[in-house]
Design a protein around this motif. Structure first.
Motif, PDB file in Angstrom:
ATOM      1  N   ALA A  87       0.833  -1.208   0.000  1.00 47.27           N
ATOM      2  CA  ALA A  87       0.000   0.000   0.000  1.00 47.27           C
ATOM      3  C   ALA A  87       0.865   1.255   0.000  1.00 47.27           C
ATOM      4  N   ILE A  88       1.946   1.230   0.772  1.00 46.41           N
ATOM      5  CA  ILE A  88       2.838   2.395   0.816  1.00 46.41           C
ATOM      6  C   ILE A  88       3.467   2.621  -0.553  1.00 46.41           C
ATOM      7  N   ARG A  89       3.941   1.553  -1.186  1.00 44.38           N
ATOM      8  CA  ARG A  89       4.530   1.685  -2.528  1.00 44.38           C
ATOM      9  C   ARG A  89       3.495   2.184  -3.532  1.00 44.38           C
ATOM     10  N   GLN A  90       2.294   1.619  -3.473  1.00 46.14           N
ATOM     11  CA  GLN A  90       1.240   1.958  -4.426  1.00 46.14           C
ATOM     12  C   GLN A  90       0.804   3.420  -4.300  1.00 46.14           C
ATOM     13  N   PHE A  91       0.740   3.930  -3.085  1.00 39.99           N
ATOM     14  CA  PHE A  91       0.232   5.280  -2.857  1.00 39.99           C
ATOM     15  C   PHE A  91       1.307   6.260  -2.413  1.00 39.99           C
ATOM     16  N   GLU A  92       2.569   5.868  -2.545  1.00 41.25           N
ATOM     17  CA  GLU A  92       3.675   6.693  -2.045  1.00 41.25           C
ATOM     18  C   GLU A  92       3.653   8.114  -2.606  1.00 41.25           C
ATOM     19  N   GLU A  93       3.377   8.258  -3.886  1.00 39.84           N
ATOM     20  CA  GLU A  93       3.345   9.595  -4.493  1.00 39.84           C
ATOM     21  C   GLU A  93       2.280  10.467  -3.834  1.00 39.84           C
ATOM     22  N   HIS A  94       1.109   9.892  -3.579  1.00 37.51           N
ATOM     23  CA  HIS A  94       0.031  10.656  -2.937  1.00 37.51           C
ATOM     24  C   HIS A  94       0.350  10.922  -1.469  1.00 37.51           C
ATOM     25  N   LEU A  95       0.925   9.926  -0.805  1.00 40.56           N
ATOM     26  CA  LEU A  95       1.246  10.081   0.610  1.00 40.56           C
ATOM     27  C   LEU A  95       2.318  11.140   0.829  1.00 40.56           C
ATOM     28  N   THR A  96       3.353  11.127  -0.015  1.00 39.74           N
ATOM     29  CA  THR A  96       4.426  12.105   0.163  1.00 39.74           C
ATOM     30  C   THR A  96       4.010  13.504  -0.260  1.00 39.74           C
ATOM     31  N   ALA A  97       3.021  13.609  -1.138  1.00 38.64           N
ATOM     32  CA  ALA A  97       2.554  14.919  -1.595  1.00 38.64           C
ATOM     33  C   ALA A  97       1.626  15.586  -0.573  1.00 38.64           C
ATOM     34  N   ALA A  98       1.027  14.803   0.300  1.00 38.89           N
ATOM     35  CA  ALA A  98       0.081  15.341   1.275  1.00 38.89           C
ATOM     36  C   ALA A  98       0.829  15.918   2.476  1.00 38.89           C
ATOM     37  N   THR A  99       0.549  17.171   2.794  1.00 43.28           N
ATOM     38  CA  THR A  99       1.235  17.812   3.926  1.00 43.28           C
ATOM     39  C   THR A  99       0.788  17.239   5.274  1.00 43.28           C
ATOM     40  N   ALA A 100      -0.357  16.568   5.293  1.00 47.64           N
ATOM     41  CA  ALA A 100      -0.868  15.999   6.543  1.00 47.64           C
ATOM     42  C   ALA A 100      -0.316  14.606   6.816  1.00 47.64           C
ATOM     43  N   VAL A 101       0.543  14.106   5.936  1.00 46.83           N
ATOM     44  CA  VAL A 101       1.062  12.745   6.059  1.00 46.83           C
ATOM     45  C   VAL A 101       2.565  12.782   6.301  1.00 46.83           C
ATOM     46  N   GLN A 102       3.010  11.968   7.254  1.00 50.69           N
ATOM     47  CA  GLN A 102       4.440  11.840   7.505  1.00 50.69           C
ATOM     48  C   GLN A 102       4.823  10.370   7.375  1.00 50.69           C
ATOM     49  N   LEU A 103       5.694  10.093   6.415  1.00 52.10           N
ATOM     50  CA  LEU A 103       6.232   8.746   6.238  1.00 52.10           C
ATOM     51  C   LEU A 103       7.563   8.654   6.966  1.00 52.10           C
ATOM     52  N   VAL A 104       7.797   7.533   7.610  1.00 49.23           N
ATOM     53  CA  VAL A 104       9.072   7.292   8.266  1.00 49.23           C
ATOM     54  C   VAL A 104       9.808   6.266   7.412  1.00 49.23           C
ATOM     55  N   PRO A 105      10.953   6.630   6.845  1.00 49.29           N
ATOM     56  CA  PRO A 105      11.679   5.687   5.996  1.00 49.29           C
ATOM     57  C   PRO A 105      11.935   4.356   6.707  1.00 49.29           C
ATOM     58  N   GLY A 106      11.614   3.269   6.016  1.00 45.31           N
ATOM     59  CA  GLY A 106      11.831   1.943   6.570  1.00 45.31           C
ATOM     60  C   GLY A 106      10.753   1.463   7.517  1.00 45.31           C
ATOM     61  N   SER A 107       9.736   2.271   7.760  1.00 45.39           N
ATOM     62  CA  SER A 107       8.659   1.897   8.669  1.00 45.39           C
ATOM     63  C   SER A 107       7.350   1.768   7.898  1.00 45.39           C
ATOM     64  N   GLN A 108       6.498   0.895   8.378  1.00 43.43           N
ATOM     65  CA  GLN A 108       5.173   0.778   7.777  1.00 43.43           C
ATOM     66  C   GLN A 108       4.133   1.588   8.553  1.00 43.43           C
TER      67      GLN A 108
END
Length: 102
Positions: A54-75
């Protein structure tokens, strides 16, 4: 009711989710039979556990959203809830996650 509490109440209505003590011991969690999928640690943040797919599939949308914080290497993905309309973010994100369906 806080935004996170509203999001928790909304997700807690899903048939396969149950409220639980989070493994970290802070706040509230929602879990499936397979494990925890959401942590509610504050009034305005929700941590969601997403599949790597899911993270790979939606990564572009997740990283573009200011309300979302991804932690590298974490799910675990953190969603910031700023306005009332944001309480739907955890549900819509979880719905896209193949490990969690309403």
């Amino acid at each position: 009711m806080t935004l996170a509490a509203s999001a928790l109440a909304q997700l807690a209505t899903w048939p396969d989710l149950a409220e639980a003590e989070p493994s970290c011991g802070i706040g509230r969690a929602l879990r499936t039979a397979h494990g925890e999928i959401a942590h509610f640690h504050s009034d305005d943040h929700v941590d969601l556990y997403l599949t790597a797919r899911a993270i790979r599939q939606f990564e572009e949308h997740l990283t573009a959203a200011t309300a979302v914080q991804l932690v590298p290497g974490s799910q675990w993905v953190t969603l910031r809830l700023d306005v009332t309309a944001d309480i739907h973010l955890p549900a819509s994100t979880a719905r896209r996650n193949s490990s969690c369906r309403p």
